[in-house]
Design an enzyme around this catalytic site. Structure first.
Site, PDB file in Angstrom:
ATOM      1  N   HIS A   8       9.987  -1.900   4.686  1.00 23.91           N
ATOM      2  CA  HIS A   8       9.481  -0.656   5.282  1.00 23.91           C
ATOM      3  C   HIS A   8       8.289  -0.901   6.200  1.00 23.91           C
ATOM      4  O   HIS A   8       7.611  -1.927   6.114  1.00 23.91           O
ATOM      5  CB  HIS A   8       9.093   0.340   4.189  1.00 23.91           C
ATOM      6  CG  HIS A   8       7.943  -0.141   3.339  1.00 23.91           C
ATOM      7  ND1 HIS A   8       6.630  -0.096   3.755  1.00 23.91           N
ATOM      8  CD2 HIS A   8       7.928  -0.706   2.115  1.00 23.91           C
ATOM      9  CE1 HIS A   8       5.847  -0.591   2.817  1.00 23.91           C
ATOM     10  NE2 HIS A   8       6.617  -0.975   1.803  1.00 23.91           N
ATOM     11  N   GLU A  83      10.583  -0.335  -4.923  1.00 24.62           N
ATOM     12  CA  GLU A  83       9.678  -1.451  -5.180  1.00 24.62           C
ATOM     13  C   GLU A  83       9.518  -1.653  -6.676  1.00 24.62           C
ATOM     14  O   GLU A  83       9.723  -0.733  -7.471  1.00 24.62           O
ATOM     15  CB  GLU A  83       8.307  -1.167  -4.540  1.00 24.62           C
ATOM     16  CG  GLU A  83       7.256  -2.256  -4.730  1.00 24.62           C
ATOM     17  CD  GLU A  83       7.652  -3.613  -4.165  1.00 24.62           C
ATOM     18  OE1 GLU A  83       8.574  -4.255  -4.734  1.00 24.62           O
ATOM     19  OE2 GLU A  83       7.028  -4.039  -3.177  1.00 24.62           O
TER      20      GLU A  83
END
Length: 194
Positions: A8, A83
């Site tokens: 990201h 994550e």
């Protein structure tokens, strides 16, 4: 099958050196610009992408949205791409982690997700997704620590010590193995998007 793994774009916590984990931090203005630059790059290249699948945390989801919209391809969300949970370490800087847990903090922080847990959910995603989309090429938008674990779990042999924000790593599945075609590439961040 081809998977284009994307970390990201930048967030305010990335900039401040704070570990995010599953804390849902949005992209910064710079992170959005980075995503637009990668999207522009992908429109200029000959590779055909069938879709984008992203972590549902907003920093990855927005990166995925920008890519999918620019390329005119579907966007899917999958929470298995989130994550790693860093437990009590989330929101801390490196200096704070060293002061609290010492240099072996990655092993000592309580209530964090283990390497084995991250790899298990990541491999489950890869196997299921590859089975559902044989012969296709998909961009996979995820997070730094998760991606580093996947590069090890998929036995790619590439350096996973630092995965840059908005980097592109392309893996092709050949004879049951994942072969790196491109790794941790950020050349697009030097370009001006059109």
């Amino acid at each position: 099958m081809r998977m284009g793994w994307v970390r990201h774009g930048l967030t305010s916590w990335n900039k401040a050196g704070k570990i995010q984990g599953t804390t849902d931090i949005p992209l910064s203005a710079e992170g959005k610009m980075q995503a637009h630059r990668l999207a522009h790059r992908l429109t200029q290249e000959s590779w055909v992408w069938h879709g984008v699948v992203a972590s549902d945390l907003q920093r990855a989801a927005m990166t995925g949205h920008i890519l999918a919209e620019r390329l005119g391809i579907p966007l899917l969300m999958d929470e298995r791409l989130r994550e790693r949970s860093f437990g009590e370490a989330e929101g801390t800087t490196e200096a704070e982690r060293l002061a609290r847990w010492g240099k072996d903090w990655r092993r000592l922080v309580p209530d964090q997700e283990t390497d084995a847990q991250v790899r298990a959910r990541g491999l489950a995603f890869v196997e299921q997704f590859a089975d559902l989309h044989p012969g296709e090429s998909w961009l996979v938008v995820t997070h730094g620590s998760f991606l580093a674990q996947m590069l090890q779990a998929l036995q790619t042999g590439v350096d996973d010590s630092h995965i840059s924000n908005l980097s592109l790593t392309i893996l092709d599945r050949e004879d049951g193995r994942w072969v790196p075609i491109l790794h941790n590439c950020t050349a697009h961040l030097n370009d001006t998007p059109v």
